[in-house]
Design a protein around this motif. Structure first.
Motif, PDB file in Angstrom:
ATOM      1  N   THR B  27      46.366  83.570  -9.461  1.00 44.30           N
ATOM      2  CA  THR B  27      46.183  82.291  -9.160  1.00 44.30           C
ATOM      3  C   THR B  27      46.614  81.689  -7.730  1.00 44.30           C
ATOM      4  N   ILE B  28      47.587  82.476  -7.231  1.00 44.53           N
ATOM      5  CA  ILE B  28      47.870  82.428  -5.724  1.00 44.53           C
ATOM      6  C   ILE B  28      46.684  82.296  -5.052  1.00 44.53           C
ATOM      7  N   GLY B  29      45.834  83.380  -5.193  1.00 46.51           N
ATOM      8  CA  GLY B  29      44.511  83.449  -4.551  1.00 46.51           C
ATOM      9  C   GLY B  29      43.619  82.015  -4.585  1.00 46.51           C
ATOM     10  N   ILE B  30      43.358  81.980  -5.853  1.00 50.37           N
ATOM     11  CA  ILE B  30      42.510  80.620  -6.209  1.00 50.37           C
ATOM     12  C   ILE B  30      43.107  79.150  -5.650  1.00 50.37           C
ATOM     13  N   ALA B  31      44.480  79.277  -5.879  1.00 52.84           N
ATOM     14  CA  ALA B  31      45.105  78.105  -5.188  1.00 52.84           C
ATOM     15  C   ALA B  31      44.788  77.853  -3.788  1.00 52.84           C
ATOM     16  N   LEU B  32      45.036  78.966  -3.091  1.00 47.84           N
ATOM     17  CA  LEU B  32      44.876  79.043  -1.573  1.00 47.84           C
ATOM     18  C   LEU B  32      43.476  78.812  -1.076  1.00 47.84           C
ATOM     19  N   VAL B  33      42.618  79.392  -1.789  1.00 50.16           N
ATOM     20  CA  VAL B  33      41.126  79.187  -1.422  1.00 50.16           C
ATOM     21  C   VAL B  33      40.827  77.471  -1.559  1.00 50.16           C
ATOM     22  N   ILE B  34      41.516  76.893  -2.580  1.00 53.49           N
ATOM     23  CA  ILE B  34      41.092  75.551  -2.816  1.00 53.49           C
ATOM     24  C   ILE B  34      41.843  74.822  -1.757  1.00 53.49           C
ATOM     25  N   LEU B  35      43.153  75.290  -1.676  1.00 56.60           N
ATOM     26  CA  LEU B  35      44.082  74.359  -0.579  1.00 56.60           C
ATOM     27  C   LEU B  35      43.324  74.526   0.741  1.00 56.60           C
ATOM     28  N   ILE B  36      43.011  75.653   1.267  1.00 54.75           N
ATOM     29  CA  ILE B  36      42.330  75.925   2.482  1.00 54.75           C
ATOM     30  C   ILE B  36      40.989  75.144   2.669  1.00 54.75           C
ATOM     31  N   SER B  37      40.232  75.285   1.543  1.00 55.58           N
ATOM     32  CA  SER B  37      38.867  74.874   1.712  1.00 55.58           C
ATOM     33  C   SER B  37      38.994  72.891   1.946  1.00 55.58           C
ATOM     34  N   ILE B 169      41.115  63.150  -3.207  1.00 51.86           N
ATOM     35  CA  ILE B 169      41.861  62.774  -4.355  1.00 51.86           C
ATOM     36  C   ILE B 169      41.627  63.988  -5.557  1.00 51.86           C
ATOM     37  N   SER B 170      40.267  64.350  -5.581  1.00 52.15           N
ATOM     38  CA  SER B 170      39.688  65.357  -6.854  1.00 52.15           C
ATOM     39  C   SER B 170      40.602  66.623  -6.242  1.00 52.15           C
ATOM     40  N   GLY B 171      40.542  66.985  -5.053  1.00 53.02           N
ATOM     41  CA  GLY B 171      41.029  68.266  -4.494  1.00 53.02           C
ATOM     42  C   GLY B 171      42.559  68.352  -4.724  1.00 53.02           C
ATOM     43  N   LEU B 172      43.160  67.082  -4.513  1.00 47.06           N
ATOM     44  CA  LEU B 172      44.478  67.099  -4.588  1.00 47.06           C
ATOM     45  C   LEU B 172      44.813  67.150  -6.199  1.00 47.06           C
ATOM     46  N   ALA B 173      44.021  66.810  -7.015  1.00 44.28           N
ATOM     47  CA  ALA B 173      44.577  66.911  -8.473  1.00 44.28           C
ATOM     48  C   ALA B 173      44.392  68.277  -9.020  1.00 44.28           C
ATOM     49  N   VAL B 174      43.130  68.840  -8.526  1.00 46.82           N
ATOM     50  CA  VAL B 174      43.092  70.103  -8.797  1.00 46.82           C
ATOM     51  C   VAL B 174      44.143  71.139  -8.459  1.00 46.82           C
ATOM     52  N   LEU B 175      44.489  70.562  -7.104  1.00 40.19           N
ATOM     53  CA  LEU B 175      45.478  71.501  -6.259  1.00 40.19           C
ATOM     54  C   LEU B 175      46.896  71.333  -6.953  1.00 40.19           C
ATOM     55  N   ILE B 176      47.396  70.241  -7.640  1.00 41.55           N
ATOM     56  CA  ILE B 176      48.495  70.070  -8.194  1.00 41.55           C
ATOM     57  C   ILE B 176      48.609  70.755  -9.619  1.00 41.55           C
ATOM     58  N   VAL B 177      47.428  70.916 -10.273  1.00 38.73           N
ATOM     59  CA  VAL B 177      47.289  71.613 -11.232  1.00 38.73           C
ATOM     60  C   VAL B 177      47.619  73.002 -11.174  1.00 38.73           C
ATOM     61  N   GLY B 236      37.884  85.925   0.776  1.00 40.35           N
ATOM     62  CA  GLY B 236      37.154  84.886  -0.299  1.00 40.35           C
ATOM     63  C   GLY B 236      36.503  83.732   0.843  1.00 40.35           C
ATOM     64  N   LEU B 237      37.595  83.222   1.485  1.00 38.74           N
ATOM     65  CA  LEU B 237      37.296  82.213   2.325  1.00 38.74           C
ATOM     66  C   LEU B 237      36.248  82.987   3.668  1.00 38.74           C
ATOM     67  N   ILE B 238      36.835  83.896   4.028  1.00 40.69           N
ATOM     68  CA  ILE B 238      35.923  84.525   5.326  1.00 40.69           C
ATOM     69  C   ILE B 238      34.311  84.654   4.697  1.00 40.69           C
ATOM     70  N   LEU B 239      34.437  85.592   3.614  1.00 35.26           N
ATOM     71  CA  LEU B 239      32.980  85.488   3.039  1.00 35.26           C
ATOM     72  C   LEU B 239      32.228  84.252   2.902  1.00 35.26           C
ATOM     73  N   ALA B 240      32.833  83.268   2.444  1.00 33.05           N
ATOM     74  CA  ALA B 240      32.264  82.016   2.243  1.00 33.05           C
ATOM     75  C   ALA B 240      31.775  81.550   3.447  1.00 33.05           C
ATOM     76  N   VAL B 264      46.733  81.961   8.657  1.00 39.31           N
ATOM     77  CA  VAL B 264      47.418  80.844   7.747  1.00 39.31           C
ATOM     78  C   VAL B 264      47.176  81.179   6.422  1.00 39.31           C
ATOM     79  N   THR B 265      46.250  81.637   5.716  1.00 39.84           N
ATOM     80  CA  THR B 265      46.229  81.983   4.359  1.00 39.84           C
ATOM     81  C   THR B 265      47.172  83.006   3.986  1.00 39.84           C
ATOM     82  N   ILE B 266      47.298  84.019   4.683  1.00 39.70           N
ATOM     83  CA  ILE B 266      48.380  84.808   4.263  1.00 39.70           C
ATOM     84  C   ILE B 266      49.671  84.497   4.293  1.00 39.70           C
ATOM     85  N   SER B 267      49.959  83.838   5.546  1.00 35.09           N
ATOM     86  CA  SER B 267      51.225  83.302   5.799  1.00 35.09           C
ATOM     87  C   SER B 267      51.573  82.278   4.726  1.00 35.09           C
TER      88      SER B 267
END
Lengths: 252, 292
Positions: B27-37, B169-177, B236-240, B264-267
């Protein structure tokens, strides 16, 4: 440092290391778990705390390591007193008291060595020193061969010997033993008593709560009798289950 | 020795609670991917939007009969608005040259004459580059005598602006969840660890262990989950990014972008794990003391 105090001579002196002054404990709405207790324990003493289940022995012991605080009165242990003690000071106090329980309270998934070493780890001693002291203690309680075994694999008697070694790890002011033989057979109980006596001969004060009168009947130690949250006067009699014990004529 | 003990406890806890810990890490991984993207896309959209706004050119076409002299007069009137940064008059000839440059054909060859009107190119001061003022400006300028039409790329700007908002807005909504889920999962792992070791905690208290010594293994457990989640997200982000760079020639990422992604992502992962578990462990350890 540890070695020198461990080898100290037996000494009983007038200095009251533990003092209860008019101590009362009420648990919630249940009053009188302890009633107006006055008591002094001296350095180097071996004291027996006797009385039936529910008489207040464990409550009295918990007051010494400040697991509970009195509802009224004052408990003084060495330089700490219950009226003015912070949570941090309670931690320091406990590092100077060894506690042995009926149910051993070992950390079952840890090895015997780690259990005994834990008080020293908490204090932040160096690794080499911890190894040295722990091995010496395990040797003293005849458990060195089991050092690397998880505590869960030991017999009950062995567990209690390890618990005593852990209680002794910090060379404490006093070892409090709350029914240490309650779960043990006759032979293991005698071993535990012998062990506590041996540490007392080296100068460690011992306060042992028990209702195993058979075990202690031949011992010469000071006895404190409790019933219904009170310390009974010497020479009075006390009902313990089927046994009727005649109090020995000793001062409280 | 103390630190070694704490680390060993931490790793034991992680191994013991490996299933809930894995859920937390994912969950942390997915949330971070969305947050950073989300952060990257927003930054890029805002940058483009800003560039577009900064370089927004308003084209004022004069009536066909008007000359460069008329354009100079209208330019003078526009200058009085006080909102203009730069004005440039483009003559019929200059317009024909631009046409040839853009379309590769000479307008005289096609039409035998030059029908292109004289044009005034206007750049507004950046603070006036918003849709409301642009619409007002267009209306006012079109009312001036000699002006035929006013053009600007408002549709593109408006679309980009609404797209940026929608993404945010949509990103923030997903991020909040996800943040909610992440908090819940980390707390759950810590709760399981603390409750599984409640006897050990009670024993350590009797032996005189301080709060930090008791709580640190659980706090570090959360930080480790954050570290693993962060590493997963960074990978994941680097591969993307590499995939995007390989797929679109126009897009290139510098080495520092990749470095920043790792750091940034790891910190952020470690900090999230640390603080969520620090808050949780205090709560659950207190509950154990209260029950005792």
């Amino acid at each position: 440092m540890q070695g020198s105090t461990r080898d100290r001579k037996p000494n009983t002196c007038d200095y009251a290391m533990i003092r209860f002054s008019q101590v009362t404990v009420n648990y919630g709405y249940v009053p009188g778990a302890l009633k107006d207790i006055n008591l002094q324990l001296h350095k180097g003493d071996f004291t027996l705390l006797l009385g039936p289940t529910g008489s207040g022995k464990s409550t009295l012991l918990r007051l010494i390591y400040m697991d509970i605080l009195p509802s009224a009165g004052l408990v003084t242990v060495d330089r700490w007193n219950s009226a003015r003690i912070s949570p941090r000071q309670i931690n320091l106090l406990r590092r100077n008291i060894g506690v042995v329980f009926q149910d051993f309270r070992l950390i079952e998934n840890m090895t015997v060595f780690d259990n005994v070493a834990l008080p020293l780890v908490i204090e932040g001693y160096r690794r080499k020193y911890i190894r040295q002291v722990t091995q010496a203690l395990l040797d003293e309680v005849n458990m060195l061969a089991a050092a690397d075994q998880p505590a869960s694999t030991l017999s009950l008697g062995e567990k209690q010997r390890v618990a005593i070694a852990r209680a002794m790890a910090k060379d404490p002011l006093i070892v409090i033993a709350d029914e240490p033989t309650g779960n043990l057979d006759r032979e293991a109980s005698q071993n535990v008593l012998n062990l506590l006596e041996r540490f007392n001969r080296h100068g460690t004060s011992i306060l042992m709560a028990t209702h195993d009168y058979e075990l202690i009947k031949e011992t010469p130690y000071r006895r404190i009798y409790m019933e219904n949250g009170e310390i009974r006067q010497p020479d009075s009699s006390i009902n313990v289950g089927k046994e009727r014990i005649i109090m020995m004529n000793r001062d409280v | 020795m103390k630190l070694r003990f704490v680390l060993r406890q931490t790793l034991n806890n992680l191994w013991r609670e490996r299933t809930p810990a894995t859920a937390s890490v994912l969950t942390i991984g997915i949330a971070l991917v969305i947050l950073i993207s989300l952060f990257e896309v927003s930054i890029s959209l805002y940058r483009n939007l800003n560039d577009l706004k900064q370089n927004m050119v308003i084209e004022v076409y004069l009536e066909a009969s008007r000359t460069e002299n008329d354009a100079a007069g209208i330019s003078a009137q526009l200058s009085d608005y006080g909102t203009i940064e730069r004005i440039r008059v483009i003559s019929k000839e200059a317009a024909a040259e631009i046409f040839e440059k853009e379309f590769g054909e000479n307008i005289y060859d096609i039409l035998k004459e030059n029908p292109l009107p004289v044009m005034i190119e206007v750049r507004l001061q950046s603070e006036y580059n918003h849709p409301d003022y642009l619409a007002l400006f267009k209306k006012q300028v079109e009312a001036l005598p000699g002006v035929d039409e006013v053009h600007y790329r408002h549709v593109l700007v408006e679309k980009l602006e609404s797209l940026t908002q929608a993404v945010l807005i949509s990103g923030l909504a997903v991020l909040i969840v996800l943040v909610f889920a992440m908090n819940l999962l980390i707390r759950n792992t810590i709760k399981l660890s603390v409750y599984a070791r409640r006897d050990q905690i009670a024993i350590m208290k009797i032996l005189g262990a301080g709060n930090l010594f008791i709580r640190l293994p659980y706090i570090l457990e959360g930080a480790f989950e954050g570290l693993f989640g962060g590493m997963m997200a960074a990978a994941g982000l680097i591969l993307a990014h590499k995939f995007i760079a390989d797929s679109f020639e126009a897009i290139r990422f510098s080495l520092s972008v990749y470095k920043m992604l790792w750091i940034v992502t790891i910190s952020v992962g470690i900090l999230i794990g640390f603080f969520v578990s620090a808050a949780a462990v205090g709560h659950f350890v207190q509950k154990i003391y209260a029950k005792k």
